[in-house]
Design an enzyme around this catalytic site. Structure first.
Site, PDB file in Angstrom:
ATOM      1  N   VAL A   1       0.834  -1.202   0.000  1.00  0.00           N
ATOM      2  CA  VAL A   1       0.000   0.000   0.000  1.00  0.00           C
ATOM      3  C   VAL A   1       0.872   1.257   0.000  1.00  0.00           C
ATOM      4  O   VAL A   1       0.542   2.243  -0.661  1.00  0.00           O
ATOM      5  CB  VAL A   1      -1.007  -0.014   1.169  1.00  0.00           C
TER       6      VAL A   1
ATOM      7  N   ALA B   1       1.934   1.702  -3.528  1.00  0.00           N
ATOM      8  CA  ALA B   1       0.795   2.160  -4.328  1.00  0.00           C
ATOM      9  C   ALA B   1       0.483   3.630  -4.069  1.00  0.00           C
ATOM     10  O   ALA B   1       0.327   4.425  -5.014  1.00  0.00           O
ATOM     11  CB  ALA B   1      -0.435   1.298  -4.022  1.00  0.00           C
ATOM     12  N   GLU B   2       0.416   4.027  -2.802  1.00  0.00           N
ATOM     13  CA  GLU B   2       0.071   5.411  -2.496  1.00  0.00           C
ATOM     14  C   GLU B   2       1.176   6.368  -2.924  1.00  0.00           C
ATOM     15  O   GLU B   2       0.906   7.477  -3.372  1.00  0.00           O
ATOM     16  CB  GLU B   2      -0.263   5.592  -1.013  1.00  0.00           C
ATOM     17  N   THR B   3       2.405   5.937  -2.824  1.00  0.00           N
ATOM     18  CA  THR B   3       3.524   6.769  -3.277  1.00  0.00           C
ATOM     19  C   THR B   3       3.399   7.068  -4.766  1.00  0.00           C
ATOM     20  O   THR B   3       3.461   8.230  -5.194  1.00  0.00           O
ATOM     21  CB  THR B   3       4.868   6.069  -2.992  1.00  0.00           C
TER      22      THR B   3
END
Length: 139
Positions: free
Chosen positions: A56, A59-61
């Site tokens: 996650v 992904a968020e980065t």
């Protein structure tokens, strides 16, 4: 807008952050797509499996950096919703994340992020929505 125009600017931006601590290497950033890798080593559960939270983070980065690129001058992206489905585990090597724009609006941007192992098998699929805000109002 986050300056990702050069490798030097990107390194300066992520110095001392969770991005650096997880070993994420950002390979490509544009408003429509971002690509990066993360080592499995150092980002595992006690059982030696890639930690879902680390997936996650990757992904968020990637989604946030792409949303920053979309936001334009004077705006930054802040995540307001993220979800992930973990399909399989990884025990070693690098995983690669690719964020692809789903919606590029005036105030929000959404991305689908696919994370794959070295054999191009899908490890996780995430979806991120970012709010684009005035960079003076952050904090």
């Amino acid at each position: 807008m986050t300056d990702t125009s050069s490798p030097e600017a990107l390194r300066a931006l992520i110095a001392g952050t969770l991005i650096e601590r997880t070993g994420i290497e950002v390979l490509e950033v544009s408003a429509t797509r971002a690509v990066g890798t993360m080592p499995v080593a150092g980002n595992t559960t006690p059982h030696g499996l890639l930690h879902g939270g680390a997936s996650v983070v990757l992904a968020e980065t990637l989604g946030s950096l792409a949303a920053d690129a979309h936001g334009g001058e004077g705006r930054i992206a802040v995540g307001i919703e993220v979800n992930a489905t973990h399909h399989r585990s990884a025990r070693s090597g690098l995983v690669t994340g690719t964020a692809t724009a789903v919606h590029l609006g005036r105030t929000t941007a959404s991305y689908e992020i696919v994370i794959e192992d070295a054999q191009s098998r899908r490890v996780a699929t995430a979806r991120l929505t970012c709010l684009l805000i005035d960079d003076r109002s952050a904090g």
